[in-house]
Design a protein around this motif. Sequence first.
Motif, mmCIF file in Angstrom:
data_model
loop_
_atom_site.group_PDB
_atom_site.id
_atom_site.type_symbol
_atom_site.label_atom_id
_atom_site.label_comp_id
_atom_site.label_asym_id
_atom_site.label_seq_id
_atom_site.Cartn_x
_atom_site.Cartn_y
_atom_site.Cartn_z
ATOM 1 N N GLY A 2 -18.072 14.766 -3.446
ATOM 2 C CA GLY A 2 -18.697 13.809 -2.538
ATOM 3 C C GLY A 2 -17.748 13.122 -1.578
ATOM 4 O O GLY A 2 -18.202 12.422 -0.662
ATOM 5 N N ASN A 3 -16.447 13.301 -1.753
ATOM 6 C CA ASN A 3 -15.479 12.662 -0.869
ATOM 7 C C ASN A 3 -15.391 13.400 0.465
ATOM 8 O O ASN A 3 -15.462 14.632 0.523
ATOM 9 C CB ASN A 3 -14.095 12.635 -1.522
ATOM 10 C CG ASN A 3 -14.036 11.625 -2.653
ATOM 11 O OD1 ASN A 3 -14.282 10.449 -2.460
ATOM 12 N ND2 ASN A 3 -13.718 12.100 -3.861
ATOM 13 N N LEU A 4 -15.228 12.634 1.542
ATOM 14 C CA LEU A 4 -15.030 13.201 2.867
ATOM 15 C C LEU A 4 -13.548 13.449 3.088
ATOM 16 O O LEU A 4 -12.698 12.638 2.698
ATOM 17 C CB LEU A 4 -15.555 12.244 3.939
ATOM 18 C CG LEU A 4 -17.038 11.872 3.872
ATOM 19 C CD1 LEU A 4 -17.379 10.876 4.978
ATOM 20 C CD2 LEU A 4 -17.912 13.113 3.980
ATOM 21 N N GLN A 19 -14.991 17.516 6.266
ATOM 22 C CA GLN A 19 -15.632 18.249 5.173
ATOM 23 C C GLN A 19 -16.150 17.269 4.124
ATOM 24 O O GLN A 19 -15.539 16.229 3.885
ATOM 25 C CB GLN A 19 -14.617 19.177 4.510
ATOM 26 C CG GLN A 19 -13.850 20.072 5.463
ATOM 27 C CD GLN A 19 -12.522 20.529 4.881
ATOM 28 O OE1 GLN A 19 -12.255 20.367 3.693
ATOM 29 N NE2 GLN A 19 -11.677 21.113 5.724
ATOM 30 N N THR A 20 -17.247 17.634 3.492
ATOM 31 C CA THR A 20 -17.721 16.922 2.313
ATOM 32 C C THR A 20 -17.388 17.779 1.103
ATOM 33 O O THR A 20 -17.914 18.883 0.946
ATOM 34 C CB THR A 20 -19.234 16.665 2.369
ATOM 35 O OG1 THR A 20 -19.543 15.909 3.544
ATOM 36 C CG2 THR A 20 -19.680 15.873 1.142
ATOM 37 N N THR A 75 -9.127 10.677 3.975
ATOM 38 C CA THR A 75 -10.194 10.909 3.006
ATOM 39 C C THR A 75 -10.854 9.606 2.595
ATOM 40 O O THR A 75 -10.250 8.524 2.675
ATOM 41 C CB THR A 75 -9.631 11.612 1.749
ATOM 42 O OG1 THR A 75 -10.688 11.837 0.805
ATOM 43 C CG2 THR A 75 -8.560 10.770 1.066
#
Length: 242
Positions: free
Chosen positions: A97-99, A92-93, A114
Amino acid sequence: MHSFCWYELRTTDPTAARTFYIDALGLLAAAGDARWRLASGGPELGEFAPLPAQAAARGAPAHWLGHIAVADVAIAVQRFVAAGASPLGPTQTRPDGNLVAPLRDPLGAVLAVTSRPPATATLAWCDLHTGDPARAAAIYGELFNWAPKQQHDLGPARGSYHEFAWQPDGHSVGGMSDAALRPGIHTHWLFHFAVDDLELALGRVRGGGGRVAGEPLRGPGGARVAVCEDPQGAAFALHAAT
């Protein structure tokens, strides 16, 4: 350094959970949203979020999901899966903005990797309850360079306890224990929140509708530890250092 850097409470009632943890544990909510921090002026360390529908459909209860900081989420997922982990949905984004990629580790514990940077502050202790602590220590050591520290023999009824550090020259930040020998304990990461007065904190937990599981125990370094559940059923621990 690959450490837990974000602690996400996935729950059936984020608003009620936010009130409970602020009142019971003294967490401080970040202004205007569901994020929280440990101290005034400290960094944000987590958020209160709805339990995803997909997880609820699988029967998952409310739970704390720890996020481990990695340099490359896709590579970390690939390596974890090669070691026997299972992805719990796509990467997920997040709005910041972090994955984030949720996974079930090879022994059944749920966590996430993450792109968020390593935390400058963290919780008091991180316990992994697992069916094979020696194997778990090897897996996390290989993937994240977590270093083994002191081991404890807790006797035939409780098995072994393996302390670990985020890096070889660091101090112990958590441990891995044998859940297979303890009826009713499922495989999971249990996160400890530091409190100054354990009895006062336990009273607040009970007063807020939470549950305390048994009497406090002595943890690593002599700390007094009490395992609890919040009103929605998510497990956490209170940790009072000596």
